[in-house]
Design a protein around this motif. Structure first.
Motif, short mmCIF file in Angstrom:
data_model
loop_
_atom_site.label_atom_id
_atom_site.label_comp_id
_atom_site.label_asym_id
_atom_site.label_seq_id
_atom_site.Cartn_x
_atom_site.Cartn_y
_atom_site.Cartn_z
N ARG A 149 47.41 52.95 50.52
CA ARG A 149 46.34 53.80 49.99
C ARG A 149 45.20 52.94 49.44
NH1 ARG A 149 50.75 57.13 48.39
NH2 ARG A 149 50.90 56.09 46.37
N THR A 150 45.57 51.85 48.77
CA THR A 150 44.55 50.94 48.24
C THR A 150 43.73 50.33 49.36
OG1 THR A 150 45.94 50.39 46.33
CG2 THR A 150 44.17 48.85 46.87
N VAL A 151 44.40 49.89 50.41
CA VAL A 151 43.72 49.30 51.56
C VAL A 151 42.73 50.30 52.16
CG1 VAL A 151 44.07 48.55 53.95
CG2 VAL A 151 45.50 47.62 52.13
N GLY A 152 43.08 51.57 52.11
CA GLY A 152 42.20 52.60 52.65
C GLY A 152 40.87 52.70 51.93
N HIS A 153 40.78 52.12 50.72
CA HIS A 153 39.53 52.17 49.95
C HIS A 153 38.74 50.86 50.04
CE1 HIS A 153 41.84 55.48 48.05
NE2 HIS A 153 40.66 56.02 47.89
N LEU A 154 39.18 49.93 50.87
CA LEU A 154 38.45 48.68 51.03
C LEU A 154 37.24 48.89 51.94
CD1 LEU A 154 41.39 46.15 51.57
CD2 LEU A 154 40.21 46.70 49.44
N THR A 155 36.23 48.07 51.75
CA THR A 155 35.05 48.13 52.61
C THR A 155 35.41 47.56 53.98
OG1 THR A 155 34.24 45.92 52.05
CG2 THR A 155 33.60 47.74 50.57
N PRO A 156 34.58 47.84 55.00
CA PRO A 156 34.86 47.28 56.33
C PRO A 156 35.00 45.76 56.32
CG PRO A 156 33.24 49.02 56.52
CD PRO A 156 33.45 48.81 55.05
N ARG A 157 34.11 45.07 55.59
CA ARG A 157 34.20 43.62 55.55
C ARG A 157 35.47 43.17 54.83
NH1 ARG A 157 30.43 39.94 56.43
NH2 ARG A 157 30.14 41.25 58.25
N GLU A 158 35.86 43.86 53.77
CA GLU A 158 37.10 43.52 53.07
C GLU A 158 38.30 43.74 53.97
OE1 GLU A 158 35.74 44.46 48.42
OE2 GLU A 158 36.71 46.02 49.64
N LEU A 159 38.24 44.74 54.84
CA LEU A 159 39.33 44.97 55.80
C LEU A 159 39.43 43.81 56.78
CD1 LEU A 159 38.85 48.78 56.55
CD2 LEU A 159 40.74 47.73 55.28
N THR A 184 31.02 33.04 49.77
CA THR A 184 31.11 34.48 50.02
C THR A 184 32.54 34.88 50.34
OG1 THR A 184 28.84 34.55 50.84
CG2 THR A 184 30.29 36.36 51.50
N VAL A 185 33.23 34.06 51.12
CA VAL A 185 34.63 34.34 51.45
C VAL A 185 35.49 34.32 50.20
CG1 VAL A 185 36.67 33.49 52.65
CG2 VAL A 185 34.49 33.58 53.84
N ARG A 186 35.26 33.32 49.34
CA ARG A 186 36.03 33.26 48.08
C ARG A 186 35.84 34.54 47.27
NH1 ARG A 186 34.20 27.84 47.97
NH2 ARG A 186 32.62 28.35 46.42
N ASN A 187 34.60 35.03 47.23
CA ASN A 187 34.33 36.27 46.49
C ASN A 187 35.05 37.46 47.12
OD1 ASN A 187 32.67 34.94 44.67
ND2 ASN A 187 30.79 35.39 45.79
N TYR A 188 35.01 37.55 48.45
CA TYR A 188 35.70 38.64 49.13
C TYR A 188 37.21 38.58 48.89
CZ TYR A 188 31.87 40.73 51.81
OH TYR A 188 30.72 41.40 52.18
N VAL A 189 37.77 37.38 48.99
CA VAL A 189 39.21 37.22 48.78
C VAL A 189 39.59 37.62 47.36
CG1 VAL A 189 41.10 35.54 48.62
CG2 VAL A 189 39.52 35.47 50.56
N ALA A 190 38.78 37.19 46.38
CA ALA A 190 39.04 37.55 44.98
C ALA A 190 38.97 39.06 44.79
CB ALA A 190 38.05 36.85 44.06
N ASN A 191 37.97 39.70 45.40
CA ASN A 191 37.84 41.16 45.28
C ASN A 191 39.04 41.87 45.91
OD1 ASN A 191 35.37 40.93 44.01
ND2 ASN A 191 34.17 41.20 45.88
N VAL A 192 39.44 41.42 47.08
CA VAL A 192 40.57 42.04 47.77
C VAL A 192 41.85 41.88 46.95
CG1 VAL A 192 42.11 41.76 49.75
CG2 VAL A 192 39.64 41.86 50.11
#
Length: 224
Positions: A149-159, A184-192
């Motif tokens: 369910r959490t994954v379903g709320h990720l943005t396309p780039r986060e997916l 940018t990748v580090r930020n995405y990974v941290a957000n995910v």
């Protein structure tokens, strides 16, 4: 290096000794003998451990392989593509799991990745976890369903990032695949990781695999 199969140990030892940037500080066929071989030396950066040692569960194996100071990063090498063992090993804190049938260069590369703080998983193991996920009953584990369910709320780039994390890609590989900067990748990974509620990359891999990611790693960049 701790492995109960002498022929595999001899082969990997020969390859490591031929490598200019990896130093082998000890080897043994059991964890107790391994730490005795290291003796008073500093805890090694990486402990390569036979993932098929029969006397321990994955959790016990990882705990004992960390060493007295708990500093070593553990890279498991196993004979079979067992998805359940991979999940247990990563959940227990392993930083990598590669198959003994992998090419020598792949195993040496895995050692470098783990030593640098990364996480690496052989693709056949990822494929097995995905296959196990697809066969599981629809009424599954509550934690897995919450992760889905959490994954379903990720943005396309986060997916995109989750898919690549589940495939064992490093930040550098993710950046190259998605045409992004390292920062940018580090930020995405941290957000995910924050959204998944995990604090370590190995935990993120477990969560992503359990949610069905990691099938191919063939990601086409999407809009953010």
């Amino acid at each position: 290096m701790i492995d109960s199969h002498p022929f595999f140990r001899i082969g990997l030892r020969t390859s490591i000794l031929s490598s200019a940037d990896i130093e082998l500080v000890g080897e043994a066929d059991s964890l107790d003998e391994g730490w005795a071989a290291v003796g008073g030396s500093a805890v090694p950066d990486v402990v390569i451990v036979d993932g098929d040692l029969p006397e321990m569960t994955e959790s016990e194996l990882i705990k004992n392989a960390y060493g007295e100071e708990g500093c070593a990063r553990v890279l498991l090498v196993g004979a079979c593509a067992d998805g359940a063992r991979l999940i247990s090993a990563l959940a227990a804190g392993a930083r990598g799991y590669v198959l003994k049938t992998a090419a020598v260069d792949e195993i040496l590369h895995a050692i470098h990745i783990v030593a640098a703080g990364g996480v690496v998983v052989s693709k056949p193991l990822v494929d097995q976890v995905v296959a196990d996920y697809e066969r599981r009953p629809s009424a599954g584990d509550g934690h897995v369903e919450e992760t889905a369910r959490t994954v379903g709320h990720l943005t396309p780039r986060e997916l995109d990032v989750v898919e690549l994390i589940a495939s064992g890609a490093s930040n550098r590989q993710i950046a190259d695949r998605l045409f992004l900067s390292d920062k940018t990748v580090r930020n995405y990974v941290a957000n995910v990781m924050g959204k998944l509620g995990v604090s370590h990359r190995s935990e993120a891999i477990v969560a992503a695999l359990q949610a069905g990611f990691g099938g191919t790693g063939d990601v086409q960049p999407r809009s953010a």
